[in-house]
Design an enzyme around this catalytic site. Sequence first.
Site: not given
Ligand SMILES: NC(=O)c1ccc[n+]([C@@H]2O[C@H](COP(=O)([O-])OP(=O)(O)OC[C@H]3O[C@@H](n4cnc5c(N)ncnc54)[C@H](O)[C@@H]3O)[C@@H](O)[C@H]2O)c1
Length: 365
Positions: A79, A179-181, A183
């Site tokens: 990483k 969390g609705v980002g 993923v």
């Molecule tokens: N993107 C990938 O392919 C991937 C792969 C493996 C693991 N992950 C993990 O999955 C998780 C989400 O990843 P992502 O790419 O969707 O990230 P992202 O940043 O797009 O989404 C994260 C969401 O969480 C929200 N958030 C932050 N703090 C919060 C809180 N206290 N309460 C509620 N919501 C909150 C943010 O506003 C955002 O909408 C992370 O932990 C990441 O490490 C992602």
Amino acid sequence: MIFETLAKTGHEEVVFCHNPDAGLKAIIAIHNTVLGPALGGTRMWPYATEQDAVNDVLRLSRGMTYKAAVSGLNLGGGKAVIIGDPNRDKSEALFRAFGRFVNSLNGRYITAEDVGIDVNDMEYVFRETEFVTGVHQVHGGSGDPSPFTAYGTVQGLLAALNVKFGNEDVGKYSYAVQGVGHVGMEFVKLLREKGAKVFVTDINKDAVQRAVDEYGCEAVGLDEIYDVDADVYSPTALGGTVNASTLPRLKCKIICGAANNQLANDEIGVEVEKRGILYAPDYAVNAGGLMNVSLEIDGYNRERAMRMMRTIYYNLGRIFEISKREGIPTFRAADRMAEERISSIGKLKLPHLGSARPQFMGRKG
Ligand SMILES: NC(=O)c1ccc[n+]([C@@H]2O[C@H](COP(=O)([O-])OP(=O)(O)OC[C@H]3O[C@@H](n4cnc5c(N)ncnc54)[C@H](O)[C@@H]3O)[C@@H](O)[C@H]2O)c1
């Protein structure tokens, strides 16, 4: 104290990358390359101290070793972190300087996107090195891994439902998704397509509104998510949300989501088990994104990627089986499965057939 730390964590190599002209301060940590080159994303974050950055990169790179190993990938764990504010400090020079450092490792480390970094930043890195994945489709890459992570999370969920309830009827159960980002939004869409009841929360109000309007989810408050009466709690935002103060509030029977490092510590993992909650180990569940980008190394193919996602279902099944057979919590069973694979494959003495350097055939074709 750094070597003392590395002796504990088992890291092979840590590289401090410095280019004052480009404003680059980055750290690349290669944890273990027994199974293959170390693949893991680059995170850009305004760390309060350099020590915080070191701690983060060591923890994250070790996690990648376990994720790749448990997922059956021929990859090691690594990483990188760039110290800086992604909203303020990004520049072409910064990412190209970083790309040169990645290139200097000659394929021992392969990078990708992580928090604070997007596919456009990776284009600059790609100008300096081929050892980068998650590259845009126009360059023969696989693009954003998030939809694959979400799809893979559903595969892990199916395995968990099977063990806990004896059926895989996603739509029959209710879900609290934190969390609705990237993923999370895709994940709730897949759940709603199966007719499930889905509660959502996010600090981003627009994202919550979209989940309500487009997918028919029910919005709950940021803290309320821990009290919701749902069968499954899905952490899909941050790590450490299963902890001493939240666990007594959770009413779920299963914890299954995409966030990394969901358990605050091992003691909590043991407590989760004692309470009869089935924990689907995070790094096994959320490996879909890693699987997807890994296919860029020998030629990306979407069909192959989708087949690979299905292995998450079987991997979770094996983890639950080991946990039951050995009487250990599921998070320990996952660690054991990963460590055994590294150890057994590491002992194989195969004849060397040419260079072990990744070839990135797909992009050349
Ligand atoms: N993107 C990938 O392919 C991937 C792969 C493996 C693991 N992950 C993990 O999955 C998780 C989400 O990843 P992502 O790419 O969707 O990230 P992202 O940043 O797009 O989404 C994260 C969401 O969480 C929200 N958030 C932050 N703090 C919060 C809180 N206290 N309460 C509620 N919501 C909150 C943010 O506003 C955002 O909408 C992370 O932990 C990441 O490490 C992602």
